[in-house]
Design an enzyme around this catalytic site. Structure first.
Site, short mmCIF file in Angstrom:
data_model
loop_
_atom_site.label_atom_id
_atom_site.label_comp_id
_atom_site.label_asym_id
_atom_site.label_seq_id
_atom_site.Cartn_x
_atom_site.Cartn_y
_atom_site.Cartn_z
N ASP A 16 0.83 -1.21 0.00
CA ASP A 16 0.00 0.00 0.00
C ASP A 16 0.87 1.26 0.00
O ASP A 16 2.03 1.25 0.42
CB ASP A 16 -0.89 0.04 1.26
CG ASP A 16 -2.07 -0.90 1.17
OD1 ASP A 16 -2.09 -1.79 0.30
OD2 ASP A 16 -2.99 -0.76 2.02
N HIS A 43 -6.00 2.85 -4.22
CA HIS A 43 -6.00 3.13 -2.77
C HIS A 43 -6.58 4.53 -2.53
O HIS A 43 -6.34 5.13 -1.49
CB HIS A 43 -4.58 3.02 -2.25
CG HIS A 43 -4.45 2.86 -0.76
ND1 HIS A 43 -5.27 2.04 -0.01
CD2 HIS A 43 -3.58 3.41 0.14
CE1 HIS A 43 -4.90 2.11 1.28
NE2 HIS A 43 -3.89 2.93 1.39
N HIS A 54 -5.70 9.59 0.60
CA HIS A 54 -5.43 8.82 1.82
C HIS A 54 -6.17 9.34 3.04
O HIS A 54 -5.83 9.02 4.18
CB HIS A 54 -3.94 8.70 2.13
CG HIS A 54 -3.58 7.41 2.82
ND1 HIS A 54 -3.36 7.30 4.17
CD2 HIS A 54 -3.44 6.15 2.33
CE1 HIS A 54 -3.09 6.04 4.46
NE2 HIS A 54 -3.13 5.33 3.37
N HIS A 103 3.92 -2.13 3.07
CA HIS A 103 3.88 -0.75 2.58
C HIS A 103 5.16 -0.42 1.79
O HIS A 103 6.25 -0.49 2.35
CB HIS A 103 3.74 0.23 3.75
CG HIS A 103 2.46 0.05 4.52
ND1 HIS A 103 2.34 -0.90 5.52
CD2 HIS A 103 1.25 0.65 4.41
CE1 HIS A 103 1.10 -0.86 6.00
NE2 HIS A 103 0.42 0.07 5.35
#
Ligand code: ZN
Length: 229
Positions: free
Chosen positions: A46, A97, A101, A191
């Site tokens: 991610d 994603h 964020h 990540h």
């Protein structure tokens, strides 16, 4: 009394739906690989792309011969489109994603739709791929998030194991947590970027990968990504 208990249960279900990445309360999510992929695990990354970590992660995956999924953040993709292209060119799967964020559990349908659309466009503009998967930042969802992702042709994906690699506990600790925690059909969250700091340091995650792959293979497991629905 019963009413109060019922209300508390309902409130509990709503909190679970909003904050648990695999909860079905606000729409179905993918929380494991399908049964036909028993014996496999799924590596997911991610918050990238990241100018330092993403190339290192790609190099490590290539050396190990492993395919993974990258849930790319739109605003980082706009900054480093060539890295998104590199991910796609290496044959890895791309997922959305979102763009900003921001946590989505308290956001309006309009905000969510715009954030997911911008994230999708950033990936498509970078490499020509329209992602078929979506993962919510932190796994947090409002009741409409999964439906909006579905409207973009994207299945919402959770994870079965996080190893807190963002806290940078050391590459050896990251690898140990991943290898001991992963089971058949599990989804590992890692990540290759930072959801907030475009230059966030994810060097430890990249460095942990060879040990993660070797340890998983020692357990008799192999790697796969979710096949397109
Ligand atoms: Zn994230």
């Amino acid at each position: 009394m019963l009413l109060a208990a019922g209300a508390a249960l309902a409130a509990g279900a709503i909190v679970h739906g909003a904050l648990h990445r695999n909860s079905p309360v606000f729409g179905r999510t993918v929380s494991a690989l399908p049964r036909e992929l028993a014996g496999r695990v799924w590596l997911t990354f991610d918050d990238g792309p990241n100018p330092v970590a993403t190339p290192r992660v790609l190099d490590a995956l290539a050396e190990c011969g492993v395919m993974a999924t990258f849930f790319v953040l739109g605003r980082h993709a706009e900054r480093w489109p060539e890295l998104v292209r590199r991910v796609a060119d290496a044959g890895h799967q791309l997922g959305n994603h979102g763009w900003s964020h921001r946590k989505l559990h308290l956001r309006s349908p309009r905000f969510v739709r715009e954030d997911l659309r911008r994230g999708t466009d950033a990936i498509a503009d970078a490499c020509g791929v329209r992602p078929r998967l979506f993962r919510a930042p932190h796994g947090f969802r409002a009741p409409w998030v999964t439906a909006i992702a579905a409207g973009l042709g994207q299945r919402t994906v959770g994870w079965s194991l996080g190893v807190w690699d963002s806290d940078r506990p050391g590459a050896d600790v990251i690898a140990r947590r991943a290898v001991s925690g992963l089971r058949s059909r599990g989804i590992l969250l890692l990540h290759d970027g930072d959801g907030y700091d475009p230059a966030g340091d994810r060097e430890q995650t990249a460095r942990a990968l060879p040990a993660i792959v070797a340890g998983i293979r020692d357990k008799g497991l192999e790697f796969a990504v979710l096949p397109p629905a």
